[in-house]
Design a protein around this motif. Structure first.
Motif, short mmCIF file in Angstrom:
data_model
loop_
_atom_site.label_atom_id
_atom_site.label_comp_id
_atom_site.label_asym_id
_atom_site.label_seq_id
_atom_site.Cartn_x
_atom_site.Cartn_y
_atom_site.Cartn_z
N LEU A 59 4.15 -3.51 5.75
CA LEU A 59 3.69 -4.67 5.01
C LEU A 59 4.86 -5.02 4.05
O LEU A 59 5.02 -6.29 3.91
N ILE B 11 2.56 1.02 4.76
CA ILE B 11 2.88 0.25 3.65
C ILE B 11 4.53 -0.25 3.81
O ILE B 11 4.89 -1.42 3.59
N THR C 82 -4.42 -1.15 3.01
CA THR C 82 -3.24 -1.35 3.79
C THR C 82 -3.55 -0.31 5.04
O THR C 82 -2.71 -0.31 5.88
#
Length: 323
Positions: free
Chosen positions: A259, A256, A228
């Motif tokens: 996403l 994070i 990530t």
């Protein structure tokens, strides 16, 4: 018995109220751009011009957003490599680009170094956003994304740890998944390097922290991307609009939330192996930043679970056409 029950209920209410107030206190408040941050300086006419908006139609093929904080040493190397690659593409194909350097409140001469490249080219090709106060990497990337002019928009780190030539791989994979809705993200990945010297030679402590972080991310719900945190991600313009108009987090953990937002908006994501090497001069403190990341992961989870943060649908964002 009634007094005991009342005492328990009171304790529960106090605990919930204290927890919620703590959440409010710990969650950073986002801020808009100031008058000066909304403008870039043109050394040719000695004037400041208002940045365009991500809401507007694209005017170049590719935007590259580079967040920079105290990068006086590493930024010149990155810019030279990047410009060499982009210039070659311009020779080989009909291709236009821009680079947006976001100076995130640097205390060194990062801004002056960035402006040297502007003077050597033009503000049509390179622009510098100078943030008056340090926001954090996520805040710098977000602000740069919101003023990009490209059909495709790449975020990349100022240390060029990922080879710029790998952009070709991301573009190819992006085109494989993008549909009529013009939504797609391609994220660079170092997951294939986990058993190589690049990772194995790290200290056991750093590898322990890395695996603990991956576990927390998995528990948070991000399970469709193995790496990530690689700072090399490519977006279609419409995907960038949906993601970055919804962003809240401005620190290291912003990837994070990015996403998570993309997942909630139904944006297809492809993970692409890239060539990466650790570059000297990292500003990450393994222990301190791991604690901060764990805290920020918890804040992301709580704010979305409790409904304090919501993801605005793309259709609503496009209808509003304003920041």
């Amino acid at each position: 018995m009634e007094i005991s029950l009342l005492h328990v209920l009171t304790s529960i209410v106090v605990c919930i109220a204290t927890s919620y107030l703590s959440l409010l206190w710990l969650t950073p408040r986002s801020r808009g751009r100031t008058h000066n941050e909304s403008r870039y300086f043109d050394p040719v006419n000695q004037q400041k011009t208002v940045f365009p908006s991500l809401d507007e139609p694209p005017t170049v093929d590719l935007s590259l957003v580079i967040p920079a904080y105290n990068e006086v040493d590493r930024l010149p190397i990155t810019m030279e490599k990047t410009l060499a690659y982009l210039d070659q593409r311009c020779k080989n194909e009909l291709f236009t680009f821009e680079i947006i350097i976001v100076d995130d409140g640097s205390k060194d001469r990062t801004y002056e170094v960035a402006m040297r490249f502007v003077k050597s080219r033009s503000t049509h090709m390179i622009r510098v956003m100078r943030l008056e106060k340090n926001r954090g990497k996520g805040g710098a990337v977000t602000q740069g994304m919101l003023v990009a002019r490209g059909k495709l928009i790449l975020m990349m780190d100022a240390d060029a740890a990922t080879e710029i030539e790998d952009l070709n791989k991301l573009e190819e994979r992006l085109q494989e998944v993008v549909g009529e809705d013009r939504l797609a993200m391609a994220v660079g990945s170092r997951a294939h390097l986990v058993d190589t010297d690049a990772v194995v030679k790290r200290s056991a402590f750093r590898n322990f922290l890395m695996r603990g972080f991956h576990l927390l991310v998995y528990m948070l719900g991000v399970r469709h991307v193995r790496d990530t945190q690689c700072g090399f991600k490519l977006f279609t313009r419409r995907a960038a609009l949906g993601v970055f108009r919804n962003m809240h987090v401005e620190g290291w953990i912003f990837d994070i939330e990015m996403l998570l937002i993309g997942h909630r908006l139904g944006i297809p994501v492809v993970e692409v192996p890239v060539n990466w090497q650790e570059i000297a001069g990292s500003k990450v403190d393994p222990l301190l930043d791991s604690v901060r990341m764990a805290k920020d992961l918890l804040l992301i989870r709580l704010n979305y679970t409790l409904g304090r943060w919501r993801v605005t649908p793309l259709q609503s964002l496009e209808a509003s056409r304003s920041f």
